[in-house]
Enzyme design. Structure first.
Site, PDB file in Angstrom:
ATOM      1  N   CYS A 185       6.726  39.223 -21.555  1.00 56.33           N
ATOM      2  CA  CYS A 185       7.940  40.165 -21.704  1.00 56.33           C
ATOM      3  C   CYS A 185       9.066  40.120 -21.161  1.00 56.33           C
ATOM      4  O   CYS A 185       8.473  40.361 -19.583  1.00 56.33           O
ATOM      5  CB  CYS A 185       8.445  41.339 -22.476  1.00 56.33           C
ATOM      6  SG  CYS A 185       9.511  42.288 -22.714  1.00 56.33           S
ATOM      7  N   CYS A 238      12.898  34.493 -24.548  1.00 54.69           N
ATOM      8  CA  CYS A 238      11.869  35.356 -25.096  1.00 54.69           C
ATOM      9  C   CYS A 238      11.300  35.961 -26.062  1.00 54.69           C
ATOM     10  O   CYS A 238      10.816  35.042 -26.949  1.00 54.69           O
ATOM     11  CB  CYS A 238      13.614  36.025 -26.537  1.00 54.69           C
ATOM     12  SG  CYS A 238      12.838  37.816 -26.962  1.00 54.69           S
TER      13      CYS A 238
END
Ligand code: DGL
Length: 258
Positions: free
Chosen positions: A184, A73
């Site tokens: 992302c 992440c």
């Protein structure tokens, strides 16, 4: 040799784009994926909240016996990686960064776009990365508004998502970028839609899945942690959300094709 699993963590489904790279490249390794789900999206949370969620996730993966942690992440990496490494110095922890360096090298138009969450784009870590690698390249930082929510809802192929992605991507295309960085881990799930918006234009899309896999391999070697060839790998999925969410994680991991 070490047959313990590698732990992979994200706010939700996004880190499965990294999970898949590891699954493909390291068939002998057992993998435990933790998709928080309960606190997702992280993109607009403050640093203290993200650190807290990240610590809980790492605690959980370590309680499941993981030998290494991959923070799959970008947002949690920006907010918490230094903190996590301080808290757990005995565990190798791999983080994710947007692929700004390779994108700048690749760009001929000297203009690239980084699509990511608001938290990531405003982080000091990201600002430093841009400063370090962009030199003569202009970097447009763009929030993929609504992208994470669409992936979490499994709505990648809906007409609304198509429109939402076009609304974000068309303006950067019109500004002359020739590389789009997916900063992302949720966004690779929208690659097909992004490609359809790009059409026949010569614009590259890059993410961090492969470099992270290489980094994991190099750490497995450095710490002599690879599973042995005879080891029967197993794949487990965990969440702080519901049993239904956990089952969706498992299905997405094995069912997703780009
Ligand atoms: N997958 C995440 C990232 O790489 C976080 C998305 C979110 O929870 O907002 O940044």
């Amino acid at each position: 040799m070490n047959n313990s699993p590698i732990g992979i963590y994200d706010s939700g489904f996004g880190g499965l784009s990294v999970w898949r790279e590891l699954y493909r490249a390291l068939p002998d390794e057992s993998l435990i994926y933790l998709g928080d789900g309960k606190n997702c999206p992280y993109g607009e949370l403050d640093e203290a909240a993200i650190r807290n969620h990240a610590r809980n996730a790492v605690e959980c993966l370590l309680a499941h016996g993981c030998k290494m942690i991959v923070v799959a992440c970008n947002t949690a990496t920006a907010a918490a990686i230094t903190y996590l490494r301080e808290q757990y110095p005995e565990v190798p922890i791999v983080g994710l960064e947007p692929a700004v360096k390779p994108a700048c090298k690749l760009s001929k138009s000297k203009k690239i776009a980084v699509l990511a969450t608001e938290h990531l784009l405003h982080s000091e870590k990201f600002r430093n990365t841009v400063k370090q690698y962009s030199e003569d390249v202009e970097v447009l930082s763009i929030v993929g508004q609504g992208f994470v929510e669409a992936v979490e809802a499994g709505m990648e192929n809906s007409a609304e998502t198509q429109q939402m992605v076009a609304d974000v991507v068309m303006p950067v295309i019109n500004q002359g970028v020739d590389v789009i960085v997916l900063g992302c881990t949720h966004y690779p799930f929208l690659k097909r839609v992004i490609r359809s918006v790009i059409g026949s234009r010569e614009i590259a899309i890059i993410d961090s899945g492969e470099p992270v896999e290489k980094r994991v391999e190099s750490l497995l070697d450095r710490y002599d942690m690879r599973a042995d060839d005879e080891h029967e790998s197993r794949y487990e999925f965990l969440t702080f959300a519901t049993e239904e969410y956990r089952e969706r994680l498992r299905q997405k991991a094995f069912g997703w094709e780009l």
